[in-house]
Design a protein around this motif. Structure first.
Motif, PDB file in Angstrom:
ATOM      1  N   GLY A   1      16.872 121.087  60.144  1.00  0.00           N
ATOM      2  CA  GLY A   1      15.576 121.583  59.702  1.00  0.00           C
ATOM      3  C   GLY A   1      15.351 121.427  58.208  1.00  0.00           C
ATOM      4  N   ALA A   2      16.120 120.552  57.601  1.00  0.00           N
ATOM      5  CA  ALA A   2      16.033 120.344  56.149  1.00  0.00           C
ATOM      6  C   ALA A   2      14.875 119.424  55.779  1.00  0.00           C
ATOM      7  N   GLU A   3      14.443 119.561  54.542  1.00  0.00           N
ATOM      8  CA  GLU A   3      13.509 118.602  53.961  1.00  0.00           C
ATOM      9  C   GLU A   3      14.316 117.407  53.484  1.00  0.00           C
ATOM     10  N   LEU A   4      13.644 116.280  53.319  1.00  0.00           N
ATOM     11  CA  LEU A   4      14.309 115.066  52.861  1.00  0.00           C
ATOM     12  C   LEU A   4      13.678 114.607  51.553  1.00  0.00           C
ATOM     13  N   VAL A   5      14.523 114.164  50.633  1.00  0.00           N
ATOM     14  CA  VAL A   5      14.057 113.543  49.393  1.00  0.00           C
ATOM     15  C   VAL A   5      14.604 112.127  49.392  1.00  0.00           C
ATOM     16  N   ALA A   6      13.721 111.148  49.436  1.00  0.00           N
ATOM     17  CA  ALA A   6      14.113 109.737  49.419  1.00  0.00           C
ATOM     18  C   ALA A   6      14.021 109.245  47.980  1.00  0.00           C
ATOM     19  N   LEU A   7      15.137 108.705  47.468  1.00  0.00           N
ATOM     20  CA  LEU A   7      15.212 108.292  46.062  1.00  0.00           C
ATOM     21  C   LEU A   7      15.581 106.829  45.923  1.00  0.00           C
ATOM     22  N   LYS A   8      14.856 106.151  45.057  1.00  0.00           N
ATOM     23  CA  LYS A   8      15.238 104.800  44.623  1.00  0.00           C
ATOM     24  C   LYS A   8      15.211 104.809  43.106  1.00  0.00           C
ATOM     25  N   VAL A   9      16.306 104.375  42.527  1.00  0.00           N
ATOM     26  CA  VAL A   9      16.415 104.299  41.072  1.00  0.00           C
ATOM     27  C   VAL A   9      16.111 102.870  40.643  1.00  0.00           C
ATOM     28  N   VAL A  10      15.227 102.753  39.674  1.00  0.00           N
ATOM     29  CA  VAL A  10      14.862 101.451  39.117  1.00  0.00           C
ATOM     30  C   VAL A  10      15.469 101.355  37.732  1.00  0.00           C
ATOM     31  N   GLN A  11      16.308 100.368  37.552  1.00  0.00           N
ATOM     32  CA  GLN A  11      16.902 100.194  36.229  1.00  0.00           C
ATOM     33  C   GLN A  11      15.873  99.586  35.284  1.00  0.00           C
ATOM     34  N   ARG A  12      16.024  99.894  34.023  1.00  0.00           N
ATOM     35  CA  ARG A  12      15.128  99.342  33.002  1.00  0.00           C
ATOM     36  C   ARG A  12      15.470  97.871  32.769  1.00  0.00           C
ATOM     37  N   TYR A  13      14.504  97.153  32.251  1.00  0.00           N
ATOM     38  CA  TYR A  13      14.725  95.731  31.973  1.00  0.00           C
ATOM     39  C   TYR A  13      15.760  95.585  30.861  1.00  0.00           C
ATOM     40  N   PRO A  14      16.769  94.719  31.059  1.00  0.00           N
ATOM     41  CA  PRO A  14      17.779  94.512  30.003  1.00  0.00           C
ATOM     42  C   PRO A  14      17.122  93.996  28.725  1.00  0.00           C
ATOM     43  N   GLN A  15      17.489  94.592  27.606  1.00  0.00           N
ATOM     44  CA  GLN A  15      16.847  94.245  26.342  1.00  0.00           C
ATOM     45  C   GLN A  15      17.583  93.197  25.522  1.00  0.00           C
TER      46      GLN A  15
ATOM     47  N   ASP B   1      18.743 103.686  33.147  1.00  0.00           N
ATOM     48  CA  ASP B   1      19.726 102.630  32.923  1.00  0.00           C
ATOM     49  C   ASP B   1      21.006 102.860  33.716  1.00  0.00           C
ATOM     50  N   VAL B   2      21.271 104.112  34.071  1.00  0.00           N
ATOM     51  CA  VAL B   2      22.500 104.447  34.796  1.00  0.00           C
ATOM     52  C   VAL B   2      22.111 105.105  36.120  1.00  0.00           C
ATOM     53  N   VAL B   3      22.306 104.369  37.203  1.00  0.00           N
ATOM     54  CA  VAL B   3      21.872 104.813  38.525  1.00  0.00           C
ATOM     55  C   VAL B   3      22.511 106.150  38.905  1.00  0.00           C
ATOM     56  N   SER B   4      23.807 106.256  38.737  1.00  0.00           N
ATOM     57  CA  SER B   4      24.500 107.481  39.158  1.00  0.00           C
ATOM     58  C   SER B   4      24.010 108.701  38.387  1.00  0.00           C
ATOM     59  N   ASP B   5      23.739 108.557  37.117  1.00  0.00           N
ATOM     60  CA  ASP B   5      23.214 109.681  36.335  1.00  0.00           C
ATOM     61  C   ASP B   5      21.830 110.095  36.834  1.00  0.00           C
ATOM     62  N   ALA B   6      21.023 109.120  37.220  1.00  0.00           N
ATOM     63  CA  ALA B   6      19.698 109.425  37.757  1.00  0.00           C
ATOM     64  C   ALA B   6      19.816 110.165  39.088  1.00  0.00           C
ATOM     65  N   ILE B   7      20.777 109.781  39.905  1.00  0.00           N
ATOM     66  CA  ILE B   7      20.996 110.470  41.184  1.00  0.00           C
ATOM     67  C   ILE B   7      21.425 111.915  40.929  1.00  0.00           C
ATOM     68  N   LEU B   8      22.377 112.096  40.025  1.00  0.00           N
ATOM     69  CA  LEU B   8      22.865 113.447  39.712  1.00  0.00           C
ATOM     70  C   LEU B   8      21.742 114.326  39.148  1.00  0.00           C
ATOM     71  N   SER B   9      20.913 113.750  38.315  1.00  0.00           N
ATOM     72  CA  SER B   9      19.790 114.486  37.745  1.00  0.00           C
ATOM     73  C   SER B   9      18.783 114.870  38.831  1.00  0.00           C
ATOM     74  N   THR B  10      18.531 113.957  39.752  1.00  0.00           N
ATOM     75  CA  THR B  10      17.574 114.211  40.827  1.00  0.00           C
ATOM     76  C   THR B  10      18.084 115.308  41.760  1.00  0.00           C
ATOM     77  N   ILE B  11      19.390 115.359  41.989  1.00  0.00           N
ATOM     78  CA  ILE B  11      19.965 116.430  42.811  1.00  0.00           C
ATOM     79  C   ILE B  11      19.542 117.778  42.242  1.00  0.00           C
ATOM     80  N   LYS B  12      19.687 117.925  40.941  1.00  0.00           N
ATOM     81  CA  LYS B  12      19.346 119.196  40.288  1.00  0.00           C
ATOM     82  C   LYS B  12      17.838 119.436  40.281  1.00  0.00           C
ATOM     83  N   LYS B  13      17.081 118.427  39.868  1.00  0.00           N
ATOM     84  CA  LYS B  13      15.624 118.595  39.751  1.00  0.00           C
ATOM     85  C   LYS B  13      14.966 118.921  41.084  1.00  0.00           C
TER      86      LYS B  13
END
Length: 147
Positions: free
Chosen positions: A30-44, A95-107
């Motif tokens: 009975g949980a809600e779902l959050v679907a996440l896709k992380v987009v990396q920034r263009y390499p500079q 720029d860092v996919v795993s950090d974005a995932i960890l941040s999204t978990i909290k947010k």
């Protein structure tokens, strides 16, 4: 049991397995779902693998990537909602996919993460790193990894 499940996708066939599993788990709990896709920034820089582009062109490339990512998570949302699961589609630029995932978990207040592992071994794992490994190591909630 679980209130909000985060499922990550990179659009690959393997991540489709994670999506299907997350939808089933959300239905069972009975949980809600959050679907996440992380987009990396263009390499500079050349060393990051990017071509030298003017700022406006970089913005256009990143917008194209973000729009494509939004289509991916919107498709997940539609599939989940068709199964009766309340779903949120989220695209994050980082720029860092795993950090974005960890941040999204909290947010998003997620209490479970479902993600795929591409199973890289040896030198490829060393050179490319492992986003899944980083999430497993640093997440404060359970992580279900599918191979």
């Amino acid at each position: 049991m679980y209130q909000r499940i985060l499922v990550t996708t990179d659009g690959s066939k393997l991540s489709q397995k994670a999506i299907a599993t997350a939808i089933k788990l959300a239905g069972l709990t009975g949980a809600e779902l959050v679907a996440l896709k992380v987009v990396q920034r263009y390499p500079q820089s050349y060393f990051e693998g990017g071509m030298a582009l003017v700022g406006e062109d970089v913005k256009q490339v990143e917008k194209t990537w973000s729009d494509a990512a939004q289509k991916v998570v919107n498709a997940v949302k539609k599939t989940a909602e068709d199964a009766g699961i309340k779903t949120k589609a989220v695209v994050v630029r980082s720029d860092v996919v795993s950090d974005a995932i960890l941040s999204t978990i909290k947010k998003q207040g997620c209490d479970l993460v479902v993600m795929a592992s591409h199973g890289r071994k040896g030198i490829k794992r060393l050179l490319l790193g492992s986003e899944t490994q980083h999430v497993l190591t640093h997440a404060t909630v359970p992580v279900l990894v599918l191979k």
